[in-house]
Scaffold this motif. Structure first.
Motif, mmCIF file in Angstrom:
data_model
loop_
_atom_site.group_PDB
_atom_site.id
_atom_site.type_symbol
_atom_site.label_atom_id
_atom_site.label_comp_id
_atom_site.label_asym_id
_atom_site.label_seq_id
_atom_site.Cartn_x
_atom_site.Cartn_y
_atom_site.Cartn_z
ATOM 1 N N GLN A 382 40.046 60.965 27.542
ATOM 2 C CA GLN A 382 39.891 60.231 28.793
ATOM 3 C C GLN A 382 40.814 60.764 29.893
ATOM 4 O OE1 GLN A 382 40.319 56.059 28.051
ATOM 5 N NE2 GLN A 382 38.758 56.016 26.444
ATOM 6 N N ASN A 434 38.247 59.165 45.933
ATOM 7 C CA ASN A 434 39.050 59.311 44.719
ATOM 8 C C ASN A 434 39.076 60.769 44.287
ATOM 9 O OD1 ASN A 434 39.483 56.463 44.390
ATOM 10 N ND2 ASN A 434 37.393 56.310 43.621
ATOM 11 N N GLN A 437 36.626 63.589 38.847
ATOM 12 C CA GLN A 437 36.821 63.276 37.435
ATOM 13 C C GLN A 437 36.148 64.342 36.571
ATOM 14 O OE1 GLN A 437 38.395 60.844 35.723
ATOM 15 N NE2 GLN A 437 39.206 59.728 37.485
ATOM 16 N N HIS A 445 35.032 57.862 28.451
ATOM 17 C CA HIS A 445 35.038 56.470 28.909
ATOM 18 C C HIS A 445 33.729 55.773 28.534
ATOM 19 C CE1 HIS A 445 38.811 56.150 31.104
ATOM 20 N NE2 HIS A 445 38.602 57.356 31.629
ATOM 21 N N LEU A 468 32.822 51.439 35.023
ATOM 22 C CA LEU A 468 33.538 52.669 35.367
ATOM 23 C C LEU A 468 34.140 52.581 36.760
ATOM 24 C CD1 LEU A 468 31.127 55.417 33.946
ATOM 25 C CD2 LEU A 468 33.357 54.755 33.040
ATOM 26 N N SER A 469 33.449 51.891 37.646
ATOM 27 C CA SER A 469 33.967 51.713 39.008
ATOM 28 C C SER A 469 35.287 50.960 38.988
ATOM 29 C CB SER A 469 32.934 50.973 39.867
ATOM 30 O OG SER A 469 33.418 50.776 41.176
ATOM 31 N N GLU A 470 35.420 50.025 38.045
ATOM 32 C CA GLU A 470 36.683 49.291 37.917
ATOM 33 C C GLU A 470 37.823 50.203 37.487
ATOM 34 O OE1 GLU A 470 35.982 46.124 35.218
ATOM 35 O OE2 GLU A 470 34.499 45.097 36.494
ATOM 36 N N LYS A 471 37.487 51.331 36.872
ATOM 37 C CA LYS A 471 38.490 52.317 36.472
ATOM 38 C C LYS A 471 38.660 53.409 37.525
ATOM 39 C CE LYS A 471 37.355 51.829 31.527
ATOM 40 N NZ LYS A 471 38.692 51.520 30.970
ATOM 41 N N ASP A 472 38.118 53.127 38.749
ATOM 42 C CA ASP A 472 38.154 54.102 39.854
ATOM 43 C C ASP A 472 37.371 55.365 39.523
ATOM 44 O OD1 ASP A 472 39.699 52.472 41.497
ATOM 45 O OD2 ASP A 472 41.585 53.225 40.661
#
Length: 502
Positions: A382, A434, A437, A445, A468-472
């Motif tokens: 991750q 951001n 990734q 993830h 996933l959005s909550e994890k940026d």
């Protein structure tokens, strides 16, 4: 047509035998290098295995090591001085140059310390050597290259994945683009998609390794390989012959070829040798014909709060030039024997130097990867960071093809297991506001979220996108679906059906 004389001035790059061998050795896996060394030991009396001696490992400063290694590299990523074809006299001075294995594997250690210089008295942790069978299929190799390629849009990336699925084991795309167009228009819900769009994506795939892949017939396959090579007059003639009169080659109509292209017998032989040197089945090299044993080239060890990257000293025997034959050379008068000694000496020295250069290059690349992916070794998949060949090539001032050779079928033994170096390369998924990734991290993830779901209420792709959005991590639903399928995970509806059948 009148005969005449013409003078042409031009530059031409020629690869010396040593440079060709150095490129091959760098491309070989550790097992293939072992086989090459064993075969040379059987035929070359000037090469021998030295007695084992204690090795004192040193941790060199990164910048000092880079400056030292840079002397052996050119801007193209190849050895700066590999031509050993100068005149050699049978004297002690001529034969005295040698490379001890400990010079290659003991003094090229590079360390990465996340919090400064770590104490060597700290307990080190290294996993036991794990020798396993491995096979990379042509599909896997092409998919990896497509994943790290920067596609202008998700649509083109999806088309690239679709085309790669259609390429057979020999490397050919047998299905017409027009037939695939109908399916893609339905799947992507983009009726405006054209054959030209598919052709542009195919042109990108045809630039992948192995050269010639993605061709629709034999002629196109050979032309792709000719285009990728250094262009010479014979390359131009060969391309014209394949494009215009491929049937002449098929039926061996050499008289017509000589007459039409104005070739002499020796020129025709050179032309035919060039065409015959091309690979008509570029995908065959990835065929799973035998089990391959993994021998790690690099070993990663923990040193205090940091990491130490070193070459695997047990991978190859300690080689040196046979001094006994050198001492006896002064008494040799026979010119044929002298010539043979020169040839054998050159071969031995060139092999040792090629393996030396291979070790230096792998160590530099491995050190960069560990430095860039240090969070992976501490936290897992991750934390994988985006990384592409071009980035490594620019930092190390090597050519991308050199980085590709240095990461394919080269393995590093780490506390987390044994990994192929190219595993640490993945494309960056762009996000709004951001950092990009890594696709590997996103897959990790997704896998974790699905493993924690309620089997009776599987998580949909839309829900995954929100989590996933909550994890940026902001990625499109289509991208999530693509990565989920790549992981071999069925859709939420299929997962729910399976639960109902239990």
């Amino acid at each position: 047509m009148m005969p005449g004389l013409q003078i042409n001035i031009g530059q031409q790059l020629k690869l010396t035998p040593q440079l060709q061998q150095s490129i091959k050795i760098l491309q070989y896996s550790a097992l293939e290098v072992q086989q090459t060394i064993a075969a040379t030991l059987e035929t070359n009396f000037m090469l021998e295995v030295a007695e084992e001696e204690p090795i004192d490992f040193e941790v060199l400063d990164q910048h000092e090591n880079d400056d030292d290694i840079a002397q052996h590299e050119t801007e193209q990523g190849e050895p700066a001085d590999l031509d050993l074809q100068d005149n050699i006299t049978l004297t002690e001075e001529a034969f005295g140059t040698d490379y001890a294995w400990e010079d290659i594997y003991a003094d090229r250690q590079l360390a990465h310390e996340s919090t400064g210089q770590a104490s060597r008295d700290q307990d080190e942790f290294s996993a036991p050597e794990n020798y396993t069978a491995a096979h990379t299929s042509l599909h896997d190799h092409l998919t990896w290259q497509a994943d790290i390629y920067k596609w202008p849009s998700d649509t083109l990336a999806y088309i690239g994945s679709y085309l790669i699925d259609e390429i057979d084991e020999e490397g050919y795309l047998r299905t017409p683009l027009s037939d695939m167009l109908l399916n893609l228009q339905t799947q992507l819900e983009e009726p405006q998609l054209t054959v030209a769009d598919l052709d542009s994506v195919l042109n990108v795939i045809q630039q992948f390794e192995p050269t010639g892949v993605g061709a629709r017939d034999l002629a196109e396959c050979l032309l792709l390989q000719l285009k990728a090579q250094k262009q010479t007059p014979f390359h131009v003639t060969a391309a014209q012959l394949i494009q215009r009169h491929f049937d002449w080659l098929t039926y061996h109509d050499f008289k017509r070829i000589k007459k039409s292209y104005g070739l002499e017998d020796d020129q025709l032989e050179t032309l035919l040798n060039l065409i015959q040197s091309l690979n008509p089945r570029p995908g065959r090299q990835f065929a799973n014909t035998e089990t391959e044993v993994i021998v790690p080239d690099l070993i990663l060890k923990r040193r205090g709060q940091g990491w130490l990257v070193e070459l695997n000293t047990k991978a190859f025997p300690n080689l040196q030039v046979n001094q006994a034959y050198i001492d006896l050379s002064d008494n040799i008068k026979d010119q044929d024997a002298i010539k043979q000694i020169k040839e054998q000496l050159n071969e031995a020295r060139n092999l040792i130097k090629s393996v030396h250069h291979r070790g230096e290059t792998l160590l530099r690349v491995g050190h960069f990867i560990v430095e860039r992916q240090k969070r992976f070794f501490d936290e897992g998949e991750q934390a994988m960071q985006p990384l592409v060949l071009r980035e490594v090539a620019e930092v190390l001032e090597l050519h991308e093809s050199t980085i590709s050779r240095a990461t394919s079928q080269k393995y590093i033994q780490t506390p987390r297991g044994v990994f192929e170096l190219k595993y640490f390369f993945s494309s960056g998924v762009s996000q709004f506001g951001n950092e990009d990734q890594s696709s590997v991290a996103i897959k990790a993830h997704i896998k974790e979220l699905i493993s924690q779901e309620d089997p009776k209420k599987p998580i949909s792709d839309n829900k995954l996108m929100a989590l996933l959005s909550e994890k940026d991590i902001n990625v499109a639903r289509r991208t999530i679906a693509k990565y989920r399928e790549a992981l071999g995970i069925p859709s939420s509806s299929d997962r729910k059906k399976r639960v109902g059948l239990r």
